[in-house]
Motif scaffolding. Structure first.
Motif, PDB file in Angstrom:
ATOM      1  N   PRO A  48      -6.129  10.480   8.981  1.00  8.57           N
ATOM      2  CA  PRO A  48      -6.339   9.444   7.974  1.00  8.57           C
ATOM      3  C   PRO A  48      -5.348   8.300   8.193  1.00  8.57           C
ATOM      4  O   PRO A  48      -4.164   8.531   8.415  1.00  8.57           O
ATOM      5  N   SER A  49      -5.850   7.076   8.141  1.00  8.57           N
ATOM      6  CA  SER A  49      -4.999   5.931   8.443  1.00  8.57           C
ATOM      7  C   SER A  49      -5.593   4.649   7.868  1.00  8.57           C
ATOM      8  O   SER A  49      -6.816   4.515   7.779  1.00  8.57           O
ATOM      9  N   THR A  50      -4.706   3.717   7.531  1.00 10.93           N
ATOM     10  CA  THR A  50      -5.184   2.401   7.105  1.00 10.93           C
ATOM     11  C   THR A  50      -5.794   1.635   8.272  1.00 10.93           C
ATOM     12  O   THR A  50      -6.409   0.594   8.058  1.00 10.93           O
ATOM     13  N   LEU A  51      -5.666   2.152   9.468  1.00 11.17           N
ATOM     14  CA  LEU A  51      -6.355   1.554  10.613  1.00 11.17           C
ATOM     15  C   LEU A  51      -7.858   1.502  10.342  1.00 11.17           C
ATOM     16  O   LEU A  51      -8.552   0.620  10.826  1.00 11.17           O
ATOM     17  N   ASN A  52      -8.345   2.432   9.534  1.00 11.13           N
ATOM     18  CA  ASN A  52      -9.775   2.490   9.226  1.00 11.13           C
ATOM     19  C   ASN A  52     -10.212   1.476   8.172  1.00 11.13           C
ATOM     20  O   ASN A  52     -11.401   1.373   7.895  1.00 11.13           O
ATOM     21  N   VAL A  53      -9.268   0.740   7.595  1.00 15.21           N
ATOM     22  CA  VAL A  53      -9.636  -0.258   6.588  1.00 15.21           C
ATOM     23  C   VAL A  53      -9.221  -1.668   6.979  1.00 15.21           C
ATOM     24  O   VAL A  53      -9.443  -2.597   6.221  1.00 15.21           O
ATOM     25  N   VAL A  54      -8.627  -1.831   8.154  1.00 10.26           N
ATOM     26  CA  VAL A  54      -8.308  -3.168   8.655  1.00 10.26           C
ATOM     27  C   VAL A  54      -9.271  -3.490   9.792  1.00 10.26           C
ATOM     28  O   VAL A  54      -9.810  -2.594  10.433  1.00 10.26           O
ATOM     29  N   PHE A  55      -9.488  -4.761   9.985  1.00  8.27           N
ATOM     30  CA  PHE A  55     -10.356  -5.185  11.082  1.00  8.27           C
ATOM     31  C   PHE A  55      -9.594  -6.203  11.919  1.00  8.27           C
ATOM     32  O   PHE A  55      -9.523  -7.379  11.571  1.00  8.27           O
TER      33      PHE A  55
END
Length: 80
Positions: A48-55
């Protein structure tokens, strides 16, 4: 006078989430460097990571990456 702040849902990581993989920080100097984002993706892997919510801007105009990111399951997130 109306209040400019309203209650909101805040997403926080579940207990036990690796915070080094959860928090993804991009300095402006790296946002357009593919090598940086490739290294971050390899490091985070399927955690799980905020990498999945940034573009990252480097992927603008690439439909494959946009489709993948917009369907992220957001595993490991709790809604507070």
């Amino acid at each position: 006078m109306s209040n400019c702040f309203n209650p909101a849902n805040i997403l926080l990581p579940n207990d036990g989430i690796d915070m080094e993989k959860w928090s993804v920080i991009a300095c402006d100097q790296f946002t357009s460097q593919a090598d940086y984002w490739d290294a971050v993706e390899k490091y985070v892997s399927d955690a799980p990571s905020t990498l999945n919510v940034v573009f990252p801007e480097i992927y603008l105009g690439t439909t494959t990456k946009q489709d993948n990111d917009s369907n992220s399951p957001m595993n490991g997130v709790k809604n507070k």
